[in-house]
Design an enzyme around this catalytic site. Structure first.
Site, PDB file in Angstrom:
ATOM      1  N   ASP A 286      47.404  45.620  49.324  1.00 57.88           N
ATOM      2  CA  ASP A 286      46.561  44.448  49.198  1.00 57.88           C
ATOM      3  C   ASP A 286      47.157  43.382  49.652  1.00 57.88           C
ATOM      4  O   ASP A 286      48.406  43.182  50.331  1.00 57.88           O
ATOM      5  CB  ASP A 286      46.232  44.438  47.460  1.00 57.88           C
ATOM      6  CG  ASP A 286      45.124  43.594  47.339  1.00 57.88           C
ATOM      7  OD1 ASP A 286      44.695  43.774  46.327  1.00 57.88           O
ATOM      8  OD2 ASP A 286      44.622  42.838  48.149  1.00 57.88           O
TER       9      ASP A 286
HETATM   10  C1  GLC Z   1      42.175  40.761  47.686  1.00 60.62           C
HETATM   11  C2  GLC Z   1      41.602  41.661  46.753  1.00 60.62           C
HETATM   12  C3  GLC Z   1      41.258  42.561  47.683  1.00 60.62           C
HETATM   13  C4  GLC Z   1      40.760  42.381  48.916  1.00 60.62           C
HETATM   14  C5  GLC Z   1      42.036  41.884  49.917  1.00 60.62           C
HETATM   15  C6  GLC Z   1      41.466  41.501  51.016  1.00 60.62           C
HETATM   16  O1  GLC Z   1      43.438  39.991  47.329  1.00 60.62           O
HETATM   17  O2  GLC Z   1      42.678  41.942  45.732  1.00 60.62           O
HETATM   18  O3  GLC Z   1      40.382  43.451  46.931  1.00 60.62           O
HETATM   19  O4  GLC Z   1      40.128  43.746  49.462  1.00 60.62           O
HETATM   20  O5  GLC Z   1      42.449  40.686  49.172  1.00 60.62           O
HETATM   21  O6  GLC Z   1      40.514  40.201  50.911  1.00 60.62           O
END
Ligand code: GLC
Length: 749
Positions: A286
């Site tokens: 993430d």
């Molecule tokens: C965010 C979210 C995740 C998302 C990623 C990219 O922090 O936790 O669900 O896909 O970053 O945007």
């Protein structure tokens, strides 16, 4: 002649199709990836492991790396938040022309409930219990996403959540593993289709692995501490379902699990995901979650974080810079085995090959297709149907709904009545508020100006109350008042945990003031989660939960309020009376003191200031008709542990109009080697019945439904007494019991 030429054409098409499929058949793709990998340097391999976000559209606390320089140097394998045929073509051209092997970039984006045509939030479509609808919604989302040059969506989010303080409940499938697993399969199929190289499919990414929704205190990003048994019984099933459905990627979660951050949790990423489940795609972190291991206190520096994460099985680094600068040295020194690096790069290149990007890096960046595809009328119609089917009717006293709008004056008040941005909810992709049709706009299409009064009255999340007087006046001038309140889009989704779930701002004051006008009130909740409305409930005659319904929310809510659509949604989460009851969910244990032996007994599991029961149970929802359940029968009174049992119930539409119900099957295993929930969802079927029509609905319970993670941490069925409960929500009373006998040894059968 014509026939002959047609034959020639058909034969030629057959030959070309065979050639094309040969070029993209998995074996040919594997060979092509192996050949490409063999030509890549160590630095080029590591370049594939790095993902960065467009600087124009950040979805996290962003770094400010020079993306052009890094792409030119082949140090980036994927970009997220780069969108549009033109923009993706530009970046792809830079990557393909400046890298030695012309390896294309993978473009990712959070398409959580639609790209430009915004569907209801995932918790809302979960409330539809309609798997075909869910799959179709994702198919449409994939079509628009791919037309916009994006290859990969960071969805489905399948985090089980039993705590509405956690704002990300809105993005998920609700509280139940069985429903969540079914939804996960539908969403993966919707996104990926049968051919990732098709220009209307995208690579999916099941997230956030794992148990992110178990955040203590409902605080986002916070620690989770669940036993392996709870992890396997509750949080993993939807991920397993997504992997079995062929999901191409997995995203690791932010949280630490049992003391190890998910981004470097080998139990999750290696033992469960790859060794037990056979997952062959790749895992992306993430946003900066590898770097955040330093904050977790699990590593001393970024180098150690990268080393631990990569060794545990995390392949692609989103925005941490954790692999770019140090992994090469770790491979050269032997700390990281070359085979581990090759496995990660192979998985990433294979995804690009499956998408057809090695054949044509620009295949998705087609501006004419983009223009022709977004917001198609049939997509908007599907979004309207999805919003209708996701609405849940919680209360309808005196049959105030459906509204007889023929000759009444309707008052409409509340901050969510005309909120085109807010009704799209969190993570609304590239949805535009100018495309959103609000409840006010929809009612204006239905009612003459003299019979529709409107005043917002207040905002959802500030303390200004000056507008409430006007709202009170609207109520006084109307025959019925629709009050549209709830949460704004920015009060839902990531980083929006709430300690209070009361109606925010002056919304409760608005409602009380409108109630004082003495007219019937229809409460419409636009929200990303259950809100605490126990004090509100007595003030209103009807309650309709529309969630965050998306682009077509206004017309859909109007369809339900007027009866053009008979509501069929059922709660995918338990609706608490108060925050004090959280976590509260249907599959709770019995405890040693479930209820009093006598009325005077106080030594049992209860509150002294609240009932134990929720305001509305899991699976609950009303219709404009009503259904009766009887004739529950089982195919046998006892079965062997490896046998199946058929459960049949008769459902009758006892009302005066057609409608749909969600027939739900719950199970209780009365005695286990570990304590078992008092009810667990093990089957559901959404059916449609004409007025007066009756239908038998049958379910099959197999060992897969009866099994659980036993005291010895093996998964299986235990002999003993079981009960089934069948009905229209988790408190359904209709029940029958059966026995699972001890296994009879094969010889004596
Ligand atoms: C965010 C979210 C995740 C998302 C990623 C990219 O922090 O936790 O669900 O896909 O970053 O945007």
């Amino acid at each position: 002649m014509f026939a002959a030429s047609r034959l020639t054409t058909a034969f030629l098409a057959l030959v070309l199709a065979a050639a094309a499929s040969a070029a993209t058949s998995p074996t040919a793709q594997d060979a092509r990836v192996r050949e490409l990998l063999a030509r890549m340097s160590l630095e080029e391999k590591i370049g594939q492991l790095n993902q960065y976000s467009s600087r124009e559209l950040k979805t996290g606390p962003g770094s400010d790396e020079d993306l052009v320089a890094m792409v030119t140097r082949g140090q980036i394998g994927s970009l997220l938040n780069v969108i549009g045929a033109e923009e993706t073509r530009k970046w792809q051209k830079l990557a393909v022309e400046s890298s030695r092997h012309h390896i294309p970039l993978l473009f990712g984006l959070d398409v959580i409930h639609g790209y430009r045509t915004v569907f209801p939030i995932p918790l809302a479509t979960a409330a539809s219990w309609d798997l075909a609808l869910i799959e179709r919604a994702e198919r449409i989302a994939a079509t628009e996403t791919a037309a916009a040059g994006v290859h990969w969506t960071f969805a489905p989010m399948v985090d089980i959540s039993r705590d509405p303080r956690w704002g990300r409940m809105s993005e998920g499938p609700g509280e139940d593993p069985y429903l969540a697993a079914a939804i996960a399969r539908a969403r993966v199929h919707g996104f990926q289709g049968d051919d990732l190289a098709a220009v209307d499919t995208v690579l999916a990414c099941v997230k956030h692995f794992a148990a992110y929704g178990a955040a203590q205190a409902g605080r986002d990003y916070f620690t989770t501490d669940v036993t392996e048994r709870v992890l396997r019984d509750v949080y993993l099933p939807p991920f397993r379902a997504a992997v079995d459905a062929g999901v191409g990627t997995v995203m690791a979660a932010f949280n630490d699990l049992d003391g190890t951050p998910a981004s470097a949790n080998a139990f999750l990423l290696d033992r469960v995901l790859r060794r037990e489940w056979g997952f062959r795609g790749f895992v992306v972190s993430d946003w900066a979650s590898i770097r955040e291991m330093l904050e977790h206190g699990n590593v001393a520096n970024l180098h150690e974080a990268g080393l631990k994460a990569f060794a545990a099985g995390l392949d692609m680094d989103m925005e941490s810079n954790a692999y770019r600068d140090t992994l090469a040295a770790d491979v050269k020194s032997g700390v990281i085995a070359p085979a581990r690096l090759d496995a990660a790069v192979t998985a990433i290149l294979t995804a690009k090959a499956r998408l057809g990007l090695l054949d044509d890096p620009f295949r998705y960046s087609d501006e004419s297709r983009e223009k022709a595809t977004l917001l198609k009328p049939e997509f908007l119609a599907a979004a309207r149907e999805a919003a209708c089917r996701s609405c849940v009717l919680l209360k309808n006293e005196h049959g105030i709904l459906p509204l007889a709008t023929g000759n009444i004056t309707v008052g409409l008040v509340g901050p969510l009545a005309d909120a085109p941005y807010d009704q799209m909810g969190a993570w609304h992709g590239r949805g535009r508020k100018e495309d959103s049709i609000t409840l006010l706009r929809a009612l204006e299409q239905l009612l003459p100006p003299e019979r529709l009064k409107f005043a917002a009255g207040c905002a959802a999340n500030d303390l200004e109350t000056a507008g409430i007087v006007a709202a009170r006046r609207v109520a006084e001038e109307s025959d019925v008042v629709i009050v549209a309140v709830g949460e704004g889009a920015d009060q839902s989704g990531e980083a929006t945990s709430r300690a209070s779930l009361d109606l925010s701002g002056p919304q409760l004051e608005l409602l009380r003031e409108v109630h004082a006008a003495g007219k019937p009130i229809v409460l419409v909740l636009l929200t990303g989660r259950p809100l605490m409305i126990e004090a509100v409930e007595p003030l209103v005659d009807a309650i309709l939960v529309a969630w965050h319904p998306g682009t077509m929310g206004g017309p859909a809510i109007t369809d339900v309020l007027t009866g053009a659509y008979n509501p069929s949604g059922r709660l995918p989460v338990t609706w608490p009376r108060s925050v004090g009851q959280i976590p509260i969910f249907h599959a709770q244990k019995n405890s040693g003191r479930p209820q009093p032996k006598s009325a005077s007994d106080r030594y049992y599991s209860h509150y002294i200031d609240s009932p134990n029961t929720p305001l509305y149970p899991f699976g609950f929802g009303l219709s404009y008709t009503h259904f009766e359940y009887d004739q529950l029968r089982l195919s046998a009174p006892r079965i062997q542990p490896d046998a199946a049992l058929s459960v049949t119930v008769r459902v009758r539409n006892a009302g005066a109009r057609a409608g749909e119900d969600v027939v739900q099957l719950y199970l209780r295993d009365h005695v286990g080697s570990v304590t078992r929930p008092v009810r667990e969802l093990k089957g559901f079927r959404k059916i449609s019945l004409a007025a007066g029509e009756a239908q038998d609905v049958s379910f099959t319970l197999t060992p897969a439904e009866l099994a659980f993670w036993r005291a010895d941490m093996t998964f299986g069925v235990e002999p003993g007494t079981f009960s089934v409960f069948v009905g229209a929500n988790a408190m359904a009373p209709l029940t029958a019991s059966f026995e699972v006998e001890p296994a009879v040894r094969a010889a004596s059968r």
